[in-house]
Enzyme design. Structure first.
Site, mmCIF file in Angstrom:
data_model
loop_
_atom_site.group_PDB
_atom_site.id
_atom_site.type_symbol
_atom_site.label_atom_id
_atom_site.label_comp_id
_atom_site.label_asym_id
_atom_site.label_seq_id
_atom_site.Cartn_x
_atom_site.Cartn_y
_atom_site.Cartn_z
ATOM 1 N N GLY A 113 0.833 -1.211 0.000
ATOM 2 C CA GLY A 113 0.000 0.000 0.000
ATOM 3 C C GLY A 113 0.856 1.244 0.000
ATOM 4 N N LEU A 173 -0.560 7.328 2.745
ATOM 5 C CA LEU A 173 0.281 8.025 3.737
ATOM 6 C C LEU A 173 1.033 7.050 4.642
ATOM 7 C CD1 LEU A 173 -1.960 11.028 4.868
ATOM 8 C CD2 LEU A 173 0.134 11.112 3.475
ATOM 9 N N ALA A 174 0.330 6.022 5.143
ATOM 10 C CA ALA A 174 0.982 5.080 6.059
ATOM 11 C C ALA A 174 2.069 4.291 5.334
ATOM 12 C CB ALA A 174 -0.047 4.125 6.671
ATOM 13 N N GLY A 175 1.756 3.803 4.147
ATOM 14 C CA GLY A 175 2.706 2.975 3.404
ATOM 15 C C GLY A 175 3.943 3.756 2.983
ATOM 16 N N HIS A 205 -19.636 9.367 9.026
ATOM 17 C CA HIS A 205 -19.374 10.805 9.036
ATOM 18 C C HIS A 205 -20.711 11.514 8.910
ATOM 19 C CE1 HIS A 205 -17.813 14.762 8.182
ATOM 20 N NE2 HIS A 205 -16.601 14.325 8.478
ATOM 21 N N SER A 231 -16.118 17.930 4.622
ATOM 22 C CA SER A 231 -15.239 17.886 5.785
ATOM 23 C C SER A 231 -15.790 18.638 6.994
ATOM 24 C CB SER A 231 -13.884 18.494 5.407
ATOM 25 O OG SER A 231 -13.136 18.773 6.559
ATOM 26 N N ARG A 271 -17.970 12.884 15.987
ATOM 27 C CA ARG A 271 -18.744 12.452 14.815
ATOM 28 C C ARG A 271 -19.857 11.460 15.131
ATOM 29 N NH1 ARG A 271 -13.649 11.911 10.576
ATOM 30 N NH2 ARG A 271 -13.360 14.148 10.375
ATOM 31 N N GLU A 311 -5.234 2.922 8.255
ATOM 32 C CA GLU A 311 -6.618 2.542 8.541
ATOM 33 C C GLU A 311 -6.826 1.035 8.601
ATOM 34 O OE1 GLU A 311 -9.525 4.522 6.096
ATOM 35 O OE2 GLU A 311 -11.190 3.502 7.077
ATOM 36 N N SER A 364 -6.821 10.864 11.624
ATOM 37 C CA SER A 364 -6.545 9.744 10.716
ATOM 38 C C SER A 364 -5.236 9.964 9.976
ATOM 39 C CB SER A 364 -7.675 9.568 9.708
ATOM 40 O OG SER A 364 -7.828 10.730 8.935
#
Lengths: 229, 571
Positions: free
Chosen positions: B8, B11-13, B253, B267, B302, B392, B407
């Protein structure tokens, strides 16, 4: 509203018929076609599902860029009401074809590497052109600008608006020799091959002010010839 | 040199890949497509950081407190505390890597009189990174970039990644669909992918594997995320025995717009900048959030806002008799709407034909984020040796409900921690051992594929699954709906599913998705209480006995659910 969807497959058109609302985006039409099992063309022949790419579905990721009725656009923000009733879909032609509407855009990423578009070390934020930096960083690398460009071929050293746009933010965030080096890359891979048709700015789904970015870099390049730090 | 395989490139990957490369590892970054197509680009509102530049006496400890409170007791306090403490430095690093944050007023420096070191006549000093209000937080703590933080973060991190790629320290493989991990000598030693250009199976050997494959939106109808976040990596790992946690914690959301294609996020930034939720009552605008929650108002967490909108609509007060309320932005300064909320204005214009500076936007809740996922400890280890998870796809930091703008932070911080743990613990097997194990795994995949009959095309099977999951796991659930969902699920024949050429592995991944779906429904059934993203009509109270992690596991014949104490560390 009834209409037809023609998809370019291996150089030939395959046409489907369907009925859609004016507000239906092309992405939904493609999904609907692929859910038909079997998928029959207008002549009743069974054909393979359509290969195409989609991710966000809302004009942020650039995955679904394709040529729609002759113009490079995003399928997710092109609606049946404006593009129909007879829609023609072709893959972007400047990239290697994978299948149907799916292309391999890796060369665009490779171009940015060849231009060394990165920061060698951390930088202090520069805010003089912050709105333009923001616009530049909003580029989805969808490839629409390269498709419409009369100069970009996918071969050679001209990397088109995608390269010039990415160069702007990096050059604008750098100083001194590092900045000058990126401006040289801009000259070598961008400005020198650009005939200024500015069609890129016309089709950019993000409305990035490409002409402004290019002129800013030209200005900076000229200034850098006279002012050294 | 150790080799880390990252699955992936959101952002995380990307963050994990960069961190692992910084630590001297050789990194292979495999993903279905280029980083721009990841769901991360869709992040809108911002990234939380207690920078304390607004004179509000903010601190990482308060950020942790708000995160834990929103998480309704299910987040790991130590993991959260470590994240919030690292956050100001993360923002500093991101800024120095070129992320274009909005800034507080900039200061013009006159080079002649004020600062002799500056050159040029029009130098401007950057002001502090601007911070805005966000839901569930009383202090201004959300760093932002208009309303398009995701794109700005992805572009800057991708720029950084480019340098590592050019130096040969990170190799990107695109058009690779993860099919299965490969185990050798009791550890994960790599993975099998389907190359979606050629249709062939390919194996990649690695000393550790980091899953950073995003959420499970693709298992549900009308979610706000990317179609690529289909949960297939999570499902494939779950099917191989990785435990999953808090799967029932699904964030609706509160403000999304409904379009023919999907529900699209509006948003929280809209409310952070002063937007108000209302519906009509007695011919007047009724600002129900402000009436019901005078302190938090429109910026309650939320889960609270979504349930409030749900209640308003179920009580017959939906705008125009529909399941929707109004988001009032037209009373805000025009510049706020056109500049700070630029992306939101454009979305409303493109997909609804609404000019948000003159008209309200009709909004309704939709599935947006999965607090649950692969069960990881605070070092981002999964329960499978050699497999780590971040972003996530991992269950970490958010407990029962995620704070807005946590997140992006969780993905970046989590990616970094996962890479550090993986680099430290990576331990490979010989090429020969791997080849043997990989060959067996490929054969097993082919065997599974050979059992499939071409009855239902995968896209249609997934569509049915999505409808089932969405109707069973609404904002408010109950036992009857969940049981009905499980029954319907049992009626789907996994081996009647086939996928088009070059994507044939999707058919067996569908089998894995059915298992994961069963685990989600079973987890929701087992948690007989209401908490955060899990509200039960038949168990409306929060029960302290359930202040635990829901753990689901596939033992090869059945999905089993148990409850663990919070904060376990896996050896």
């Amino acid at each position: 509203m009834k209409g037809t969807i023609s998809v370019k497959r291996d150089g030939k058109w395959v046409t489907f018929s369907g009925e859609y609302e004016a507000t239906t985006p092309v992405t939904v039409i493609l999904s609907e076609l692929n859910s038909r099992d079997p998928l029959l063309d207008v002549k009743g022949r069974e054909v393979e599902p359509i290969e195409w790419e989609c991710s966000c579905g809302q004009k942020v990721c650039g995955a679904c860029a394709m040529v729609i009725n002759g113009t490079p656009r995003l399928a997710c923000s092109t609606f049946f009401g404006e593009a129909g009733p007879d829609i023609r879909l072709e893959p972007l032609s400047k990239f290697p074809l994978i299948a149907d509407l799916k292309v391999d855009r890796t060369q665009m990423y490779d171009s940015l590497s060849e231009m060394k578009l990165w920061l060698d070390e951390g930088v202090d934020a520069k805010v003089r052109n912050i709105d333009l930096q923001y616009a530049s960083a909003s580029c989805m690398l969808c490839g629409c600008c390269l498709e419409i460009c009369p100069n970009y071929t996918g071969r050679g050293k001209f990397f088109g608006a995608a390269g010039m746009n990415a160069c702007f933010r990096i050059a604008d965030q750098l100083d001194g020799a590092a900045k000058r080096a990126r401006l040289k890359e801009f000259a070598r891979h961008g400005d020198s091959g650009c005939s200024k048709s500015l069609s890129c700015g016309q089709v950019c789904p993000q409305n990035i002010p490409l002409a402004v970015l290019i002129s800013r870099m030209n200005r900076d390049r000229i200034i850098s010839r006279f002012i050294r730090d | 040199m150790k080799t880390i395989l990252v699955i992936g490139n959101g952002l995380a990957g990307m963050t994990a890949a960069i961190r692992a490369a910084e630590l001297g590892c050789s990194v292979i970054l495999a993903a279905p497509t280029e980083p721009n197509r990841s769901q991360s680009v869709m992040a809108s509102g911002g990234i939380n950081a207690a920078l304390n530049t607004k004179g509000e006496d903010d601190s990482p400890a308060q950020h942790a407190e708000d995160t834990l409170r929103a998480g309704c007791g299910l987040a790991d306090p130590q993991a959260v505390q470590e994240m919030t403490e690292a956050t100001p430095q993360i923002i500093e690093v991101l800024s120095r890597r070129g992320v274009v944050f909005d800034r507080d007023q900039t200061v013009a420096v006159n080079p002649l009189y004020l600062d002799g070191t500056e050159k040029g006549a029009d130098v401007l000093k950057a002001g502090n990174i601007a911070l805005r209000n966000f839901g569930g937080q009383k202090k201004k703590r959300t760093a932002y970039a208009k309303s398009g933080i995701g794109m700005q973060l992805v572009t800057a991190i991708m720029t950084e990644l480019r340098r590592y790629q050019a130096e040969g320290r990170v190799t990107s493989l695109y058009r690779r669909k993860f099919v299965s991990p490969v185990f050798a000598a009791g550890r994960c030693a790599g993975a099998v992918f389907e190359n979606t250009v050629t249709g062939s199976l390919e194996t990649v050997q690695a000393d550790a594997v980091i899953a950073a494959s995003g959420g499970m939106g693709g298992l549900f109808d009308r979610h706000t995320g990317s179609d690529l976040s289909d949960g297939s990596v999570t499902a494939a790992l779950f099917a191989k025995g990785a435990a999953a946690a808090n799967l029932e914690m699904i964030q609706y959301h509160p403000t999304t717009i409904s379009t023919p294609a999907k529900n699209m996020l509006v948003s929280e930034a809209a409310r952070g900048e002063g937007g108000r939720l209302f519906t009509m009552r007695d011919g007047k605008r009724w600002y129900f959030m402000e009436e019901w929650y005078p302190e938090g108002g429109n910026l309650m967490p939320r889960d609270v806002v979504s349930r409030a909108i749900h209640k308003v609509c179920k009580d017959g007060f939906g705008l125009d008799g529909k399941y929707q309320v109004g988001l009032e932005l037209e009373t805000l300064p025009k510049e706020t709407v056109s500049e700070k909320l630029k992306e939101i204005s454009e979305l409303a214009k493109t997909y609804l034909g609404i000019d948000a500076s003159h008209e309200f936007i009709p909004v309704s809740p939709a599935i947006h984020y999965f607090m649950g996922g692969l069960y990881v400890d605070r070092f981002h280890r999964t329960t499978l040796p050699g497999v780590y998870a971040a972003g996530e796809c991992a269950c970490q930091y958010h407990g029962a409900n995620r704070l807005g703008a946590n997140s992006t932070l969780g993905a970046i911080y989590g990616g970094r921690v996962a890479a550090e743990t993986a680099a430290r613990e990576a331990e490979g097997v010989s090429a020969g051992e791997f080849a043997k194990a990989a060959e067996a795994e490929e054969a097993a995949i082919r065997d599974r594929l050979s059992l499939h009959r071409a009855v239902t095309r995968e896209i249609n099977a997934v569509r049915r699954l999505k409808q089932l999951m969405s109707s069973s796991l609404g904002i408010i659930r109950d036992e009857a709906e969940l049981q009905a969902g499980l029954l319907e699920l049992a009626g789907i024949s996994p081996r009647d599913v086939y996928a088009p050429k070059n994507h044939t592995a999707d058919a067996i991944l569908f089998e894995d998705k059915l298992l994961l779906a069963r685990a989600i429904l079973s987890s929701a059934l087992a948690r007989k209480e209401s908490r955060g993203g899990h509200a039960r009509a038949d168990y409306p109270q929060t029960d302290e006995a359930f202040c635990k992690v829901t753990v689901a596991e596939w033992n090869g014949s059945d999905v089993q659910v148990r409850f663990d104490e919070i904060g376990r560390v896996f050896a």
